[in-house]
Design a protein around this motif. Sequence first.
Motif, short mmCIF file in Angstrom:
data_model
loop_
_atom_site.label_atom_id
_atom_site.label_comp_id
_atom_site.label_asym_id
_atom_site.label_seq_id
_atom_site.Cartn_x
_atom_site.Cartn_y
_atom_site.Cartn_z
N THR A 74 0.81 -1.22 0.00
CA THR A 74 0.00 0.00 0.00
C THR A 74 0.84 1.27 0.00
O THR A 74 0.29 2.37 0.12
N SER A 75 2.14 1.13 -0.13
CA SER A 75 2.98 2.32 -0.23
C SER A 75 2.67 3.06 -1.52
O SER A 75 2.14 2.50 -2.48
N HIS A 76 2.98 4.35 -1.55
CA HIS A 76 2.67 5.17 -2.71
C HIS A 76 3.36 4.64 -3.97
O HIS A 76 2.73 4.56 -5.03
N ALA A 77 4.62 4.28 -3.85
CA ALA A 77 5.36 3.79 -5.01
C ALA A 77 4.77 2.47 -5.52
O ALA A 77 4.66 2.26 -6.74
N ALA A 78 4.40 1.59 -4.60
CA ALA A 78 3.83 0.30 -5.01
C ALA A 78 2.48 0.48 -5.70
O ALA A 78 2.21 -0.15 -6.74
N LEU A 79 1.63 1.35 -5.14
CA LEU A 79 0.32 1.59 -5.74
C LEU A 79 0.44 2.25 -7.11
O LEU A 79 -0.30 1.93 -8.04
N VAL A 237 10.25 5.51 -15.04
CA VAL A 237 9.90 6.82 -14.49
C VAL A 237 8.78 6.63 -13.48
O VAL A 237 7.70 6.16 -13.83
N PRO A 238 8.98 6.97 -12.20
CA PRO A 238 7.95 6.72 -11.18
C PRO A 238 6.62 7.40 -11.51
O PRO A 238 6.57 8.57 -11.88
N GLY A 239 5.55 6.62 -11.38
CA GLY A 239 4.22 7.14 -11.64
C GLY A 239 3.88 7.30 -13.10
O GLY A 239 2.76 7.73 -13.43
N LYS A 240 4.81 6.97 -14.00
CA LYS A 240 4.57 7.15 -15.43
C LYS A 240 4.88 5.89 -16.22
O LYS A 240 4.02 5.37 -16.94
N ARG A 249 12.32 -4.89 -8.45
CA ARG A 249 13.78 -4.91 -8.55
C ARG A 249 14.40 -3.83 -7.66
O ARG A 249 15.43 -4.07 -7.00
N THR A 250 13.78 -2.66 -7.62
CA THR A 250 14.28 -1.59 -6.75
C THR A 250 14.24 -2.01 -5.29
O THR A 250 15.19 -1.73 -4.53
N LEU A 251 13.18 -2.67 -4.88
CA LEU A 251 13.08 -3.15 -3.51
C LEU A 251 14.17 -4.17 -3.20
O LEU A 251 14.77 -4.15 -2.10
N ASP A 256 15.11 -4.96 0.52
CA ASP A 256 13.77 -5.12 1.09
C ASP A 256 13.11 -6.33 0.42
O ASP A 256 12.20 -6.20 -0.40
N ARG A 257 13.58 -7.49 0.79
CA ARG A 257 13.09 -8.71 0.15
C ARG A 257 11.66 -9.04 0.57
O ARG A 257 10.91 -9.63 -0.20
#
Length: 293
Positions: A74-79, A237-240, A249-251, A256-257
Amino acid sequence: MTTIIPDPEAIRPELDRPDREAPPTRRFRRPSPTTSLRVGVATLWLSVIVLLPLGAIVWQAAGGGWHAFQLAVTSHAALESLRVTLTISAAVTIVNTVFGLLIAWVLVRDDFFGKRLVDTVIDLPFALPTIVASLVMLALYGNHSPVGLHLQHTEWGVGVALAFVTLPFVVRAVQPVLLELDRETEEAAASLGANDLKIFTSVVLPALTPSLLSGAGLAFSRAIGEFGSVVLIGGAVPGKTEVSSQWIRTLIENDDRIGAAALSIVLLSISFVVLFVLRIIGARTAKREEVSE
């Protein structure tokens, strides 16, 4: 006037006659040792290749507890990554469903020069490494595009890359069914005055619906999990243009496995639900077609 009383045995339904032999009862056949061996080997291989890895990722996602799982998905980046992934994947699936059906129709019903070459090219995205597909898209639609289309770091670029790798799923799902389709029904409809559009929508399309849904489901599932073909053309590009696989992959790079496993579970669940629902719809459609026949 004499009243004739009919014989009760004469008017009794044929299935109720005492002299009629009862239909043979179906007996349960015990599986042979060979069958049991095949089932056991298949189940073992499925468990090792599919179920065991899925169980491992579920175990890893649950390692931090429900709170960590909820925070990860539910994090902003994940959503935002899920929004981009699902939106573009759904649009690409719809486009590929239409054009995949068209290509399958052309390959089956039309004769033209180079038909076998086109039929072979359809499978090229299956054999081509996805990172190479992204490199091809970058060379064709990048900043130095030879065709004048600059789609790098845009949603359109991601969509084109996903369309490239998912098109064969629809074509190969529809093509064999179209080959086996009875042409006599179409000819009968034409003899009754139906035009080509009416024949297609009333005769051909209902018969192709199960395979079309199956191909669309596979294409959508592949699209939401795609990584290699969008890594260069999309640019993350985040959000795009950052799809969920790139955020995963970033996680992982940030160690952050648990978060990466949690988001992977979400993607797996979406794919499973989509395939399951489309499979049910396709099966019901096929049953209705069998009843109508």
